[in-house]
Design a protein around this motif. Sequence first.
Motif, mmCIF file in Angstrom:
data_model
loop_
_atom_site.group_PDB
_atom_site.id
_atom_site.type_symbol
_atom_site.label_atom_id
_atom_site.label_comp_id
_atom_site.label_asym_id
_atom_site.label_seq_id
_atom_site.Cartn_x
_atom_site.Cartn_y
_atom_site.Cartn_z
ATOM 1 N N SER A 67 0.886 -1.227 -0.046
ATOM 2 C CA SER A 67 -0.050 -0.039 0.027
ATOM 3 C C SER A 67 0.890 1.371 0.021
ATOM 4 N N GLN A 68 0.126 2.312 -0.225
ATOM 5 C CA GLN A 68 1.076 3.693 -0.268
ATOM 6 C C GLN A 68 1.409 3.950 1.011
ATOM 7 N N LEU A 69 1.006 3.519 2.079
ATOM 8 C CA LEU A 69 1.371 3.686 3.505
ATOM 9 C C LEU A 69 2.673 2.892 3.827
ATOM 10 N N ASN A 70 2.661 1.621 3.445
ATOM 11 C CA ASN A 70 3.969 0.841 3.513
ATOM 12 C C ASN A 70 5.041 1.081 2.507
ATOM 13 N N VAL A 72 5.510 4.541 1.954
ATOM 14 C CA VAL A 72 6.231 5.549 2.598
ATOM 15 C C VAL A 72 7.075 5.241 3.738
ATOM 16 N N PHE A 73 6.574 4.047 4.578
ATOM 17 C CA PHE A 73 7.443 3.741 5.682
ATOM 18 C C PHE A 73 8.595 3.092 5.152
ATOM 19 N N GLY A 74 8.601 2.283 3.976
ATOM 20 C CA GLY A 74 9.743 1.747 3.287
ATOM 21 C C GLY A 74 10.709 2.678 3.056
ATOM 22 N N ALA A 75 10.237 3.579 2.278
ATOM 23 C CA ALA A 75 11.126 4.782 2.052
ATOM 24 C C ALA A 75 11.703 5.358 3.066
ATOM 25 N N PHE A 76 11.300 5.569 4.341
ATOM 26 C CA PHE A 76 12.090 6.126 5.458
ATOM 27 C C PHE A 76 12.774 5.073 5.929
#
Length: 249
Positions: A67-70, A72-76
């Motif tokens: 998902s988009q949230l995953n 984003v957290f993967g990018a961080f």
Amino acid sequence: MQLYQLIIIFSTVPLILAQMPSFHSLRHINLVSLLLCLAYSICVTAGSINIGKSKDAPFRDYSMNGSQLNKVFGAFNGISIIATTFASGIIPEIQATIAAPVKGKMLKGLCMCYGVIICTFFSVAISGYWAFGNQSKGTILSNFMGDENPLLPTWFLLMTNIFTLLQLIAITLIYLQPTNELFEKWFANPKMDQFSTRNILPQLIFLSLSVITATTLASMLPFFGDIMALFGAFGCTPLDSFCQWFSTM
């Protein structure tokens, strides 16, 4: 064995070795850490290439899942990993301020440091992603284990895991040193000998408490790594990516 049990067992080694008094006592550990990093990178890169070219090579898909949230957290998480990897540039920066010319020594130290990191970090990342695609896990060694049977000989996996374990111990000791220095500044008496009971006892108590506290939090929180990745992305990126190069200008 549960993860929290492994964390507790592992923490006993840094708990003992963390009592080293200063950066100068870590010069041999830094050298060993470099050799372990090179050995690990060579093993993982060779293993990934061997698996990627074998007839039993896994299916590779290079698209992004989740998902988009995953994402984003993967990018961080990725930013934090890269920032932590390049954080070793802090050490030559500190050493370069000891004697003039500061600018020249700092730049040479950073270039050498980043050269080693690029050879090790990117060789593992590129070969691992080439071999496994978006199925690459946070630790590429997990991919080597396969779904049913290991994809590489057992002795090779054991050797690589030993390199990883020893490297983690060395890294933990290096990152404990700022805490050590802070406790020495707060509780040590500069008028007394460094190895006197008056100075050794507070260091022993407070360093041990800091390691025990970190171990307890890591054991209690199953998502401790994600939390550290999020804070590390914000905390390490300015320190490692900008401050060093500005100081060479």
